[in-house]
Design a protein around this motif. Structure first.
Motif, PDB file in Angstrom:
ATOM      1  N   ASP A 115      76.576 106.414   7.597  1.00 20.74           N
ATOM      2  CA  ASP A 115      75.126 106.475   7.706  1.00 20.74           C
ATOM      3  C   ASP A 115      74.654 106.969   9.071  1.00 20.74           C
ATOM      4  OD1 ASP A 115      76.145 104.064   8.634  1.00 20.74           O
ATOM      5  OD2 ASP A 115      75.050 102.851   7.203  1.00 20.74           O
ATOM      6  N   GLY A 116      75.538 107.651   9.789  1.00 24.08           N
ATOM      7  CA  GLY A 116      75.184 108.268  11.063  1.00 24.08           C
ATOM      8  C   GLY A 116      75.714 107.497  12.253  1.00 24.08           C
ATOM      9  N   GLY A 117      76.005 108.213  13.294  1.00 26.07           N
ATOM     10  CA  GLY A 117      76.504 107.607  14.516  1.00 26.07           C
ATOM     11  C   GLY A 117      78.007 107.425  14.506  1.00 26.07           C
ATOM     12  N   SER A 118      78.527 107.050  15.648  1.00 22.43           N
ATOM     13  CA  SER A 118      79.959 106.802  15.832  1.00 22.43           C
ATOM     14  C   SER A 118      80.133 105.501  16.587  1.00 22.43           C
ATOM     15  CB  SER A 118      80.605 107.935  16.627  1.00 22.43           C
ATOM     16  OG  SER A 118      80.494 109.152  15.948  1.00 22.43           O
ATOM     17  N   LEU A 119      81.307 104.907  16.432  1.00 16.75           N
ATOM     18  CA  LEU A 119      81.579 103.615  17.051  1.00 16.75           C
ATOM     19  C   LEU A 119      83.042 103.577  17.478  1.00 16.75           C
ATOM     20  CD1 LEU A 119      80.488 100.667  17.503  1.00 16.75           C
ATOM     21  CD2 LEU A 119      81.343 100.160  15.225  1.00 16.75           C
ATOM     22  N   LEU A 120      83.313 103.080  18.679  1.00 20.27           N
ATOM     23  CA  LEU A 120      84.677 102.878  19.163  1.00 20.27           C
ATOM     24  C   LEU A 120      85.082 101.462  18.796  1.00 20.27           C
ATOM     25  CD1 LEU A 120      87.010 104.060  20.884  1.00 20.27           C
ATOM     26  CD2 LEU A 120      85.925 102.987  22.864  1.00 20.27           C
ATOM     27  N   SER A 121      86.198 101.309  18.065  1.00 22.45           N
ATOM     28  CA  SER A 121      86.570  99.986  17.564  1.00 22.45           C
ATOM     29  C   SER A 121      88.058  99.898  17.280  1.00 22.45           C
ATOM     30  CB  SER A 121      85.790  99.699  16.277  1.00 22.45           C
ATOM     31  OG  SER A 121      86.090  98.414  15.786  1.00 22.45           O
ATOM     32  N   HIS A 122      88.537  98.654  17.156  1.00 27.96           N
ATOM     33  CA  HIS A 122      89.891  98.403  16.670  1.00 27.96           C
ATOM     34  C   HIS A 122      89.955  98.756  15.189  1.00 27.96           C
ATOM     35  CE1 HIS A 122      90.016  95.714  20.167  1.00 27.96           C
ATOM     36  NE2 HIS A 122      91.322  95.675  20.038  1.00 27.96           N
ATOM     37  N   VAL A 123      91.118  99.240  14.752  1.00 24.72           N
ATOM     38  CA  VAL A 123      91.379  99.419  13.325  1.00 24.72           C
ATOM     39  C   VAL A 123      92.652  98.646  13.018  1.00 24.72           C
ATOM     40  CG1 VAL A 123      91.875 101.018  11.453  1.00 24.72           C
ATOM     41  CG2 VAL A 123      90.276 101.688  13.248  1.00 24.72           C
ATOM     42  N   ASP A 124      92.549  97.685  12.106  1.00 24.29           N
ATOM     43  CA  ASP A 124      93.696  96.847  11.736  1.00 24.29           C
ATOM     44  C   ASP A 124      94.207  97.278  10.364  1.00 24.29           C
ATOM     45  OD1 ASP A 124      95.586  94.951  11.204  1.00 24.29           O
ATOM     46  OD2 ASP A 124      94.255  93.229  11.460  1.00 24.29           O
ATOM     47  N   ALA A 125      95.306  98.037  10.385  1.00 21.87           N
ATOM     48  CA  ALA A 125      95.938  98.487   9.138  1.00 21.87           C
ATOM     49  C   ALA A 125      97.304  97.825   8.989  1.00 21.87           C
ATOM     50  CB  ALA A 125      96.081 100.005   9.148  1.00 21.87           C
ATOM     51  N   GLY A 126      97.530  96.735   9.731  1.00 23.07           N
ATOM     52  CA  GLY A 126      98.840  96.080   9.721  1.00 23.07           C
ATOM     53  C   GLY A 126      99.718  96.646  10.816  1.00 23.07           C
ATOM     54  N   ASP A 127     100.033  97.925  10.721  1.00 20.53           N
ATOM     55  CA  ASP A 127     100.831  98.652  11.710  1.00 20.53           C
ATOM     56  C   ASP A 127      99.908  99.635  12.429  1.00 20.53           C
ATOM     57  OD1 ASP A 127     102.565 100.258  13.153  1.00 20.53           O
ATOM     58  OD2 ASP A 127     103.653 101.004  11.405  1.00 20.53           O
ATOM     59  N   PRO A 128      99.752  99.527  13.756  1.00 25.93           N
ATOM     60  CA  PRO A 128      98.861 100.439  14.479  1.00 25.93           C
ATOM     61  C   PRO A 128      99.214 101.915  14.261  1.00 25.93           C
ATOM     62  CG  PRO A 128      99.580  98.679  15.940  1.00 25.93           C
ATOM     63  CD  PRO A 128     100.362  98.547  14.665  1.00 25.93           C
ATOM     64  N   GLU A 129     100.487 102.203  14.074  1.00 27.24           N
ATOM     65  CA  GLU A 129     100.926 103.588  13.870  1.00 27.24           C
ATOM     66  C   GLU A 129     100.483 104.132  12.507  1.00 27.24           C
ATOM     67  OE1 GLU A 129     102.320 105.430  16.197  1.00 27.24           O
ATOM     68  OE2 GLU A 129     102.730 103.860  17.661  1.00 27.24           O
ATOM     69  N   ALA A 130     100.049 103.240  11.586  1.00 25.48           N
ATOM     70  CA  ALA A 130      99.629 103.666  10.247  1.00 25.48           C
ATOM     71  C   ALA A 130      98.199 104.192  10.224  1.00 25.48           C
ATOM     72  CB  ALA A 130      99.765 102.504   9.266  1.00 25.48           C
TER      73      ALA A 130
END
Length: 85
Positions: free
Chosen positions: A43-58
């Motif tokens: 819906d517009g804009g960008s955000l810097l954040s953690h992404v938790d996919a289990g493995d950071p390399e994923a």
């Protein structure tokens, strides 16, 4: 800060635009490694954040994600993103 800055509601869904894996904690309370990404919100804009996919390399550019607020301390919740299922 822009003089016309304001809050706007967001559905909390977006796409990973850029990602890096952080191996050195920026401060106390951060577990490493973790994926840190720029999320382009639907819906517009960008955000810097953690992404938790289990493995950071994923975590990959183009991955669809949704927000998931998590307690950082007893009083502070941070927006994390998780893969959209």
């Amino acid at each position: 800060m822009a003089p016309d800055w304001h809050y706007a509601p967001s559905a909390g869904r977006g796409t990973v635009y850029s990602v890096t894996v952080v191996h050195r904690a920026p401060g106390p309370g951060f577990d490493t490694p973790f994926a840190l990404a720029v999320i382009d919100l639907d819906d517009g804009g960008s955000l810097l954040s953690h992404v938790d996919a289990g493995d950071p390399e994923a975590v990959a550019i183009g991955m669809r994600v949704r927000v998931d607020f998590r307690l950082f301390t007893g009083e502070i919740a941070l927006p994390y993103f998780v893969p959209e299922r």
